[in-house]
Design an enzyme around this catalytic site. Structure first.
Site, PDB file in Angstrom:
ATOM      1  N   TYR A 146     -21.530 -38.430  -6.812  1.00  0.00           N
ATOM      2  CA  TYR A 146     -20.094 -38.700  -6.793  1.00  0.00           C
ATOM      3  C   TYR A 146     -19.851 -40.201  -6.986  1.00  0.00           C
ATOM      4  O   TYR A 146     -19.408 -40.905  -6.094  1.00  0.00           O
ATOM      5  CB  TYR A 146     -19.493 -38.204  -5.477  1.00  0.00           C
ATOM      6  N   SER A 147     -20.200 -40.677  -8.169  1.00  0.00           N
ATOM      7  CA  SER A 147     -19.966 -42.073  -8.550  1.00  0.00           C
ATOM      8  C   SER A 147     -20.056 -42.151 -10.064  1.00  0.00           C
ATOM      9  O   SER A 147     -20.466 -41.190 -10.734  1.00  0.00           O
ATOM     10  CB  SER A 147     -20.987 -43.013  -7.879  1.00  0.00           C
ATOM     11  N   GLY A 189     -27.658 -37.616  -1.395  1.00  0.00           N
ATOM     12  CA  GLY A 189     -29.076 -37.938  -1.458  1.00  0.00           C
ATOM     13  C   GLY A 189     -29.702 -38.035  -2.824  1.00  0.00           C
ATOM     14  O   GLY A 189     -30.921 -38.206  -2.936  1.00  0.00           O
ATOM     15  N   THR A 207     -25.365 -42.605   5.708  1.00  0.00           N
ATOM     16  CA  THR A 207     -24.010 -42.150   5.402  1.00  0.00           C
ATOM     17  C   THR A 207     -23.234 -41.985   6.696  1.00  0.00           C
ATOM     18  O   THR A 207     -23.827 -41.831   7.772  1.00  0.00           O
ATOM     19  CB  THR A 207     -24.040 -40.818   4.623  1.00  0.00           C
ATOM     20  N   SER A 209     -20.776 -39.560   6.625  1.00  0.00           N
ATOM     21  CA  SER A 209     -20.234 -38.215   6.457  1.00  0.00           C
ATOM     22  C   SER A 209     -21.208 -37.188   7.023  1.00  0.00           C
ATOM     23  O   SER A 209     -22.357 -37.089   6.581  1.00  0.00           O
ATOM     24  CB  SER A 209     -19.984 -37.920   4.977  1.00  0.00           C
ATOM     25  N   GLN A 212     -22.333 -34.698   4.253  1.00  0.00           N
ATOM     26  CA  GLN A 212     -23.311 -35.287   3.355  1.00  0.00           C
ATOM     27  C   GLN A 212     -24.672 -35.419   4.040  1.00  0.00           C
ATOM     28  O   GLN A 212     -25.721 -35.147   3.441  1.00  0.00           O
ATOM     29  CB  GLN A 212     -22.831 -36.657   2.882  1.00  0.00           C
ATOM     30  N   CYS A 377      -7.049 -41.075 -11.756  1.00  0.00           N
ATOM     31  CA  CYS A 377      -8.055 -42.130 -11.771  1.00  0.00           C
ATOM     32  C   CYS A 377      -8.648 -42.297 -13.166  1.00  0.00           C
ATOM     33  O   CYS A 377      -8.939 -43.422 -13.597  1.00  0.00           O
ATOM     34  CB  CYS A 377      -9.146 -41.848 -10.757  1.00  0.00           C
TER      35      CYS A 377
END
Length: 414
Positions: A146-147, A189, A207, A209, A212, A377
């Site tokens: 997620y990046s 990960g 993290t 989260s 996560q 975005c």
């Protein structure tokens, strides 16, 4: 016609509204159809790609003024419905917002000044990332990265580009077998798993989260890497450089959550955790406004309220200044703005294709928030309202041993 919190539309005022919309259509050609509560339709341009259904006159208050946060607020809270591809919806909203915002002073702070502490930062991370792992899995790649992806040729699939991004980062930091890597904000990960599997590193991922953390640990175990990779539910501020130091450090999509006033301490902690002769890579979103860290048309207020509470974006100049002040020397700075625009477009497309399943996992408001957020975005990066930079750095100083990189950056592309 009243332009306040309520709108009444007797015959004369409805006629005024019709003339107003007709004028917008003549002069601005926005590909939008407004379907009103009385059955009438008004096209604001030729060949409308988006249709907005307004169920009552009250819905008009989100169009006056038509800032991005007003329009998004009305949509996500169900005050009107929208038909059309999400990226077309955002494009139309942006055109409307340009009509309603004066040119002078139109740039608002991307995020209002916020107070950062451990409790609030943890809550903000939980708000964004703990929707559900299944939710993210429907529109991310199979590695759950997620990046911003990296498209070296511009023709890669999303999955290929995410793997290329991981390798691009790990090659930049010259990761070697046996070296100890710290990944701050490790997500699910993917980077630490890649670092162990392909590069032979010993990796620690941290993290805030819970979801996560749980899934990353499962994935590490499934890959048979539990002896090489550790996942912790931990704040980077709790790592003690007196007892734990690392050969290499990565931070991907995390420093946006730190807060502008806390960047010096963030980079100082990284410097304290990095061995002499080590390398760090910071990969993060930045503002393109060097004065105030802003984005136009009210988009920031929507993001701050619904998606990234407590987020703040620095300009690249601020990030570089604070890194240097913390004892880190920037060796390489790469802009990946176009790559993130492509990444977000892919995510938005996947989200649209999975809409029916997503609606079974989350409520309608959450579905709408993320739908407009991803497409919005993508639009923001395409318009250069925001950007993304990878900054490679080492410990600052005069000794050659502090900078292990070759004289040429060609090693990054072998």
């Amino acid at each position: 016609m009243a332009m306040g919190n309520t709108v009444s539309t007797p015959i004369a005022e409805h006629s005024m509204l019709a003339r107003l919309l007709s004028g917008v259509g003549r002069h601005h050609n926005i590909p939008l159809r407004l379907a009103l509560w009385n059955g009438s339709q008004h096209d604001l341009g030729t060949s409308p790609r988006v249709t907005v259904h307004l169920p009552s006159p009250r819905a008009l208050r989100y169009f006056f003024p038509p800032s991005l946060d007003n329009l998004a607020e009305g949509y996500v809270n169900g005050h009107f419905d929208v038909q059309g591809p999400a990226q077309d919806v955002v494009d139309v909203a942006s055109r409307l917002a340009h009509l309603g915002v004066p040119m002078q002073g139109r740039f608002a702070r991307l995020f209002s000044p916020t107070h950062h502490n451990r409790t609030e930062d943890s809550s903000a991370i939980e708000y964004h990332y703990d929707v559900s792992n299944a939710f993210y899995g429907l529109w991310l790649d199979s590695q759950m990265v997620y990046s911003c992806a990296y498209f070296p040729h511009g023709t890669e699939t999303l999955a290929q580009a995410q793997t290329a991004k991981l390798d691009h980062i790990l090659t930049k930091i010259m990761l070697r077998p046996g070296e100890r890597l710290l990944d701050i904000g490790c997500g699910w990960g993917a980077l630490v798993i890649r670092a162990a599997e392909k590069y032979g590193a010993r990796a620690l991922g941290i993290t805030l989260s819970n979801r996560q953390y749980e899934m990353a640990r499962q994935r590490v175990a499934q890959a048979g890497l539990s002896e090489q990779v550790e996942i912790r539910l931990q704040d980077y501020r709790d790592l003690d450089g007196r007892h734990e130091v690392f050969d290499k450090i990565t931070s991907v999509g995390m420093f946006e959550h730190v807060g502008l006033n806390h960047l010096p301490h963030y980079f100082s902690r990284i410097s304290a955790l990095l061995k002499d002769g080590g390398l760090v890579l910071n990969h993060g979103i930045t503002s393109t406004d060097p004065g105030s860290g802003s984005t136009p048309l009210g988009a920031a207020r929507f993001i701050d309220k619904y998606v990234f509470p407590n987020g703040e974006l620095p300009h690249i100049s601020l990030a570089l200044r604070d890194m240097q002040s913390a004892g880190l020397e920037a060796l390489d700075v790469e802009c990946l703005r176009r790559h993130y625009a492509r990444t977000l477009s892919e995510w938005a497309r996947n989200y649209e294709e999975s809409a029916d399943v997503i609606r079974t996992l989350v409520d309608e408001t959450t579905y709408r928030v993320w739908r407009i957020y991803l497409a919005g975005c993508a639009h923001a990066f395409t318009q250069n309202w925001v950007s993304l930079y990878q900054i490679l750095a080492c410990k600052a100083g005069t000794g050659e041993a502090l900078n292990p990189t070759p004289w040429s950056r060609s090693y990054m592309y072998r």
